[in-house]
Design a protein around this motif. Structure first.
Motif, PDB file in Angstrom:
ATOM      1  N   ALA A  11      40.535  57.034  40.506  1.00  0.00           N
ATOM      2  CA  ALA A  11      39.210  57.639  40.670  1.00  0.00           C
ATOM      3  C   ALA A  11      38.707  58.211  39.347  1.00  0.00           C
ATOM      4  O   ALA A  11      37.519  58.091  39.007  1.00  0.00           O
ATOM      5  N   GLU A  12      39.612  58.807  38.577  1.00  0.00           N
ATOM      6  CA  GLU A  12      39.213  59.393  37.306  1.00  0.00           C
ATOM      7  C   GLU A  12      38.884  58.300  36.281  1.00  0.00           C
ATOM      8  O   GLU A  12      37.939  58.446  35.494  1.00  0.00           O
ATOM      9  N   LEU A  13      39.642  57.198  36.300  1.00  0.00           N
ATOM     10  CA  LEU A  13      39.305  56.076  35.429  1.00  0.00           C
ATOM     11  C   LEU A  13      37.904  55.547  35.760  1.00  0.00           C
ATOM     12  O   LEU A  13      37.099  55.282  34.862  1.00  0.00           O
ATOM     13  N   LYS A  14      37.632  55.412  37.034  1.00  0.00           N
ATOM     14  CA  LYS A  14      36.327  54.899  37.449  1.00  0.00           C
ATOM     15  C   LYS A  14      35.216  55.855  37.043  1.00  0.00           C
ATOM     16  O   LYS A  14      34.150  55.434  36.560  1.00  0.00           O
ATOM     17  N   ARG A  15      35.449  57.163  37.222  1.00  0.00           N
ATOM     18  CA  ARG A  15      34.427  58.155  36.874  1.00  0.00           C
ATOM     19  C   ARG A  15      34.102  58.110  35.385  1.00  0.00           C
ATOM     20  O   ARG A  15      32.955  58.260  34.975  1.00  0.00           O
ATOM     21  N   ARG A  16      35.122  57.871  34.561  1.00  0.00           N
ATOM     22  CA  ARG A  16      34.923  57.840  33.112  1.00  0.00           C
ATOM     23  C   ARG A  16      34.558  56.446  32.600  1.00  0.00           C
ATOM     24  O   ARG A  16      34.388  56.260  31.403  1.00  0.00           O
ATOM     25  N   ASN A  17      34.487  55.489  33.514  1.00  0.00           N
ATOM     26  CA  ASN A  17      34.229  54.092  33.149  1.00  0.00           C
ATOM     27  C   ASN A  17      35.289  53.576  32.175  1.00  0.00           C
ATOM     28  O   ASN A  17      34.991  52.912  31.187  1.00  0.00           O
ATOM     29  N   TRP A  18      36.549  53.885  32.491  1.00  0.00           N
ATOM     30  CA  TRP A  18      37.693  53.434  31.711  1.00  0.00           C
ATOM     31  C   TRP A  18      38.479  52.401  32.517  1.00  0.00           C
ATOM     32  O   TRP A  18      38.375  52.328  33.742  1.00  0.00           O
ATOM     33  N   MET A  19      39.294  51.643  31.810  1.00  0.00           N
ATOM     34  CA  MET A  19      40.323  50.821  32.454  1.00  0.00           C
ATOM     35  C   MET A  19      41.544  50.805  31.546  1.00  0.00           C
ATOM     36  O   MET A  19      41.429  50.897  30.327  1.00  0.00           O
ATOM     37  N   ASP A  20      42.734  50.701  32.159  1.00  0.00           N
ATOM     38  CA  ASP A  20      43.937  50.542  31.359  1.00  0.00           C
ATOM     39  C   ASP A  20      44.270  49.050  31.260  1.00  0.00           C
ATOM     40  O   ASP A  20      43.554  48.207  31.797  1.00  0.00           O
ATOM     41  N   TYR A  21      45.354  48.728  30.569  1.00  0.00           N
ATOM     42  CA  TYR A  21      45.678  47.319  30.328  1.00  0.00           C
ATOM     43  C   TYR A  21      45.878  46.557  31.631  1.00  0.00           C
ATOM     44  O   TYR A  21      45.443  45.409  31.768  1.00  0.00           O
ATOM     45  N   ASP A  22      46.543  47.171  32.593  1.00  0.00           N
ATOM     46  CA  ASP A  22      46.800  46.478  33.855  1.00  0.00           C
ATOM     47  C   ASP A  22      45.522  46.272  34.659  1.00  0.00           C
ATOM     48  O   ASP A  22      45.405  45.303  35.407  1.00  0.00           O
ATOM     49  N   ASP A  23      44.558  47.179  34.505  1.00  0.00           N
ATOM     50  CA  ASP A  23      43.270  47.004  35.194  1.00  0.00           C
ATOM     51  C   ASP A  23      42.567  45.730  34.756  1.00  0.00           C
ATOM     52  O   ASP A  23      41.810  45.137  35.534  1.00  0.00           O
ATOM     53  N   GLN A  24      42.794  45.305  33.519  1.00  0.00           N
ATOM     54  CA  GLN A  24      42.173  44.061  33.068  1.00  0.00           C
ATOM     55  C   GLN A  24      42.518  42.922  34.009  1.00  0.00           C
ATOM     56  O   GLN A  24      41.665  42.107  34.374  1.00  0.00           O
ATOM     57  N   MET A  25      43.787  42.851  34.413  1.00  0.00           N
ATOM     58  CA  MET A  25      44.217  41.779  35.313  1.00  0.00           C
ATOM     59  C   MET A  25      43.676  41.994  36.726  1.00  0.00           C
ATOM     60  O   MET A  25      43.281  41.042  37.391  1.00  0.00           O
ATOM     61  N   VAL A  26      43.667  43.250  37.162  1.00  0.00           N
ATOM     62  CA  VAL A  26      43.129  43.545  38.496  1.00  0.00           C
ATOM     63  C   VAL A  26      41.666  43.119  38.581  1.00  0.00           C
ATOM     64  O   VAL A  26      41.255  42.428  39.527  1.00  0.00           O
ATOM     65  N   PHE A  27      40.871  43.492  37.578  1.00  0.00           N
ATOM     66  CA  PHE A  27      39.449  43.147  37.588  1.00  0.00           C
ATOM     67  C   PHE A  27      39.245  41.651  37.388  1.00  0.00           C
ATOM     68  O   PHE A  27      38.361  41.052  38.012  1.00  0.00           O
ATOM     69  N   ALA A  28      40.043  41.026  36.517  1.00  0.00           N
ATOM     70  CA  ALA A  28      39.907  39.581  36.289  1.00  0.00           C
ATOM     71  C   ALA A  28      40.183  38.808  37.569  1.00  0.00           C
ATOM     72  O   ALA A  28      39.460  37.855  37.894  1.00  0.00           O
ATOM     73  N   LEU A  29      41.196  39.211  38.310  1.00  0.00           N
ATOM     74  CA  LEU A  29      41.501  38.525  39.568  1.00  0.00           C
ATOM     75  C   LEU A  29      40.365  38.711  40.568  1.00  0.00           C
ATOM     76  O   LEU A  29      39.973  37.762  41.264  1.00  0.00           O
ATOM     77  N   GLN A  30      39.821  39.920  40.636  1.00  0.00           N
ATOM     78  CA  GLN A  30      38.694  40.158  41.544  1.00  0.00           C
ATOM     79  C   GLN A  30      37.511  39.265  41.175  1.00  0.00           C
ATOM     80  O   GLN A  30      36.858  38.685  42.054  1.00  0.00           O
ATOM     81  N   ILE A  31      37.252  39.115  39.892  1.00  0.00           N
ATOM     82  CA  ILE A  31      36.128  38.289  39.435  1.00  0.00           C
ATOM     83  C   ILE A  31      36.371  36.823  39.759  1.00  0.00           C
ATOM     84  O   ILE A  31      35.486  36.119  40.261  1.00  0.00           O
ATOM     85  N   LEU A  32      37.564  36.333  39.470  1.00  0.00           N
ATOM     86  CA  LEU A  32      37.872  34.924  39.728  1.00  0.00           C
ATOM     87  C   LEU A  32      37.777  34.594  41.210  1.00  0.00           C
ATOM     88  O   LEU A  32      37.420  33.471  41.588  1.00  0.00           O
ATOM     89  N   ARG A  33      38.073  35.569  42.050  1.00  0.00           N
ATOM     90  CA  ARG A  33      37.980  35.349  43.498  1.00  0.00           C
ATOM     91  C   ARG A  33      36.541  35.460  44.004  1.00  0.00           C
ATOM     92  O   ARG A  33      36.143  34.731  44.913  1.00  0.00           O
ATOM     93  N   ALA A  34      35.770  36.351  43.396  1.00  0.00           N
ATOM     94  CA  ALA A  34      34.449  36.661  43.939  1.00  0.00           C
ATOM     95  C   ALA A  34      33.302  35.947  43.243  1.00  0.00           C
ATOM     96  O   ALA A  34      32.188  35.908  43.770  1.00  0.00           O
ATOM     97  N   ALA A  35      33.557  35.400  42.046  1.00  0.00           N
ATOM     98  CA  ALA A  35      32.482  34.754  41.280  1.00  0.00           C
ATOM     99  C   ALA A  35      32.852  33.298  41.012  1.00  0.00           C
ATOM    100  O   ALA A  35      33.476  32.986  39.984  1.00  0.00           O
TER     101      ALA A  35
END
Length: 712
Positions: free
Chosen positions: A184-208
């Protein structure tokens, strides 16, 4: 370049298995490569073959591996073999790096602002410290923060849901709450850590679909190195990218998967044919690193692993001499033996499971000016909860009226002391000046049985300042009750044992505490001398490396393996035990010419005993005894003592397929646990497991390797 020219220039020195791996280009291919088989060389050569002999554009090939250092090495080796110009057109990336490219493309295409990647570790550490304090009302130590970071990485790489997060075994207070607040704090600050890159990339590949199509069209061929270390979310990203072309070349070895704590997912190698129908599985079994004696011992050991594919490592370096077995009576004799060998000028690589195993040896090296290499100067031992507790106890023995210390310790005597009783004793001590434990013994709420335990603990605690450091650690564990507390909390007492080894060199507990500070400062400032004869490394850090002489340190039951097989009660226990076997196997196969094992009378090792049982001399002795018994009895020697074949020990018989291949059968899987068969479709079984997940398994494969068996 035609194939004949390429063969003469690049493949003439390759064996048949290596040549097959290079020239098998199209479709899904799994290459299982044993230690020392030259897999990176083969992968690099295969990419060159694809470009120079198959007409595939370099820009169409995406080669992925585990670490940034590995991608650099792979690119360097490719450039050395095929030229810098061609290497400049190739894509060598980590899967994190591929995920970053996906995010960048998505952001450009849809004009979306992607979160800022946080590369400042100090900033993330401060954030986690604040969150930990909010959840636990306590300040986290360095080792606690490391444990939390590891848990967060595991959660993201395993793509765990809330139920999965709650099921993680950890000493952290409210891990689900810590994780939710962190995200929640990462999202509030508009941050991501290294592992979030993969989490977001997978979400994009599935949804776009347009983004997925872009990368599927851009890359027609995918190569993955070190796939046994690849996590579940990484395998899913790879699966999506390669789904269109199906041209996937995956290199790995499930026998060398040792990064379970980072969410390595070797199951993907076991299930490759199910995920990729029509896939080919190739082997590279020739070991170009180790002597035949080491290869033979490693083969016999790994053959007993349950969750593996059948393969046999074949030696090519010839005999280098038998394994060296050092018989010792006590754990500390390992350190004396090693120091003596270094003084004699031997060059050794000492491998161990945990960094703290090196501390007694480092302590001795520092005292005697013996040079050593220890690249991973991990200082978390000094801030571990157990080390801090011991420090508090030893200081409290010197300051028995210190209320601040006592409030950190009152529940760690292995006795049911309530907080209100502890506060009462502190208040009374502040007024009277008497020791807090004496006031606690006077507390009217303390019942006779508890009073007796406290009296014993207080009597033991008073002895600590007069005892030498080693005796003080023993008294703290057995007399004061801290050992009972560790057992109650099911905490690993290994760090207490390391403190005992360090204490053996000190005259008093006060001097031990000063030495801990000195060692911490020495390690923080340590620079590896280039010509040091002694290399110290965890087994994990040694992966991919090789040494002439390897010594395995602290391989004892309770350390490696952490838990005996007979004590495994859950699928998670079994997974950990199997990974411990792989860890031992990886350590053995780092050695080129000489492997040294300690056989300790006071601290046995089931792993080392298994290796010793299968050594040629042990087999020969059993045969001799069997022949002598047969001679006396006038019978033929038992078949069980016939000379061993040049293959690993025989596997257990397969499970009867009919017992597991019927709808309604209750089954147990070696990794996934209890389940029920819900569908049988040809050779494939659909099983709903107790964790709620439905999995489709290859019936003959799981039966042959005893991965699945019926439950009555």
């Amino acid at each position: 370049m035609d194939e004949q020219q390429f063969f003469r220039q690049h493949l003439s020195s390759f064996n048949a298995q290596q040549q097959a791996a290079v020239t098998t280009v199209d479709g899904p291919v799994l290459l299982l490569a044993v230690p020392g088989s030259g897999k990176t060389t083969v992968l690099v050569t295969r990419v060159g073959y694809m470009v120079q002999c198959c007409g595939i554009a370099p820009e169409e090939i995406l080669t992925m591996t585990y670490t940034v250092a590995a991608t650099r090495e792979m690119r360097s080796r490719f450039a050395a073999r095929f030229g810098e110009e061609l290497a400049g057109r190739m894509q060598f990336r980590t899967i994190n790096g591929v995920s970053a490219v996906v995010l960048q493309y998505y952001s450009r295409r849809y004009q979306r602002q992607q979160p800022t990647l946080m590369t400042n570790e100090g900033e993330l550490t401060r954030l986690l410290t604040q969150i930990y304090q909010q959840v636990s009302d306590d300040y986290p130590t360095e080792s606690t923060l490391k444990e939390l970071r590891t848990a967060i990485t595991y959660i993201k790489n395993m793509a765990l849901d809330e139920e999965g997060i709650a099921a993680i075994e950890t000493d952290l207070p409210d891990l689900p709450g810590l994780y939710r607040r962190y995200q929640a704090e990462l999202k509030r600050r508009n941050w991501m850590d290294y592992d979030d890159q993969m989490v977001f990339a997978l979400q994009i590949l599935r949804a776009a679909p347009a983004v997925l199509a872009h990368f599927q069209q851009r890359y027609g061929y995918f190569c993955v190195d070190e796939s046994q270390d690849t996590s579940k979310i990484q395998h899913e990203i790879i699966r999506l990218l390669a789904r269109r072309s199906c041209n996937l070349f995956m290199v790995g070895d499930e026998d060398q998967s040792i990064y379970g704590f980072r969410a390595a997912y070797p199951q993907a190698l076991m299930e490759f044919e199910q995920v990729w129908p029509g896939a080919r599985v190739l082997l590279m079994e020739h070991n170009y690193r180790s002597g035949s004696e080491i290869v033979d011992a490693a083969n016999h050991f790994v053959a007993r692993n349950r969750y593996r594919r059948p393969k046999v490592m074949r030696p090519t370096c010839g005999a280098q001499g038998p394994l060296e077995v050092v018989r010792i009576h006590r754990r500390e004799e390992q350190i004396d033996w090693l120091a003596d060998r270094v003084r004699q000028g031997e060059t050794l690589a000492v491998l161990f499971r945990n960094n703290e195993s090196a501390l007694p040896l480092i302590d001795l090296c520092e005292r005697n000016a013996l040079p050593y290499r220890f690249a991973k100067s991990d200082l978390t031992f000094f801030t571990d909860k157990i080390v801090l507790d011991v420090t508090d106890f030893l200081q409290f023995a010197q300051q028995p009226a210190n209320g601040e210390l006592f409030m950190r310790l009152y529940y760690k005597f292995g006795l049911p002391v309530a907080k209100r009783q502890a506060l009462y004793a502190c208040a009374q001590s502040a007024r009277s000046g008497r020791p807090i434990l004496e006031e606690l013994l006077r507390c009217p709420e303390v019942k006779p049985r508890l009073r007796g335990g406290l009296a014993d603990a207080w009597a033991a605690l008073k002895q600590l300042p007069q005892q030498n450091a080693a005796r003080a650690i023993d008294t703290l564990r057995d007399g004061v009750g801290y050992g009972a507390y560790l057992e109650q909390k099911k905490m690993d007492s290994g760090k207490l044992s390391i403190l005992g080894l360090l204490a053996a060199q000190e005259p008093s507990s006060a001097r031990l505490l000063r030495r801990l500070e000195e060692l911490r400062a020495l390690l923080a400032a340590h620079q590896d001398p280039p010509d040091a004869p002694l290399t110290l490394s965890t087994i994990h850090s040694s992966k991919g490396l090789e040494y002439d002489t390897v010594v395995l340190l602290d391989v004892f039951d309770g350390i490696l393996p952490a838990q005996l097989e007979v004590c495994c009660r859950t699928p998670e226990d079994t997974r950990r035990y199997e990974e411990d076997r792989r860890l031992y196997y990886v350590a053995m196969t780092r050695a080129k010419r000489r492997l040294v094992l300690f056989d300790c009378l006071a601290m046995p090792s089931v792993f080392t005993q298994e290796v010793l049982f299968n050594l040629p001399e042990a087999r020969a002795e059993r045969e001799r005894q069997a022949a002598e018994a047969a001679r006396v009895q006038g019978t033929k020697p038992a078949a069980a003592f016939a000379p061993a074949a040049a293959v690993p020990a025989p596997k257990a018989p397969p499970v009867e397929l009919g017992a597991i291949g019927r709808v309604g059968a209750t089954v147990q899987h070696a990794v996934f646990g209890l389940g029920a068969v819900t569908e049988v479709n040809g050779r494939f079984l659909t099983i709903r497991f107790a964790d709620g997940k439905v999995r489709r398994l290859d019936g003959p494969t799981v039966a042959e390797h005893r991965l699945l068996w019926p439950v009555e």
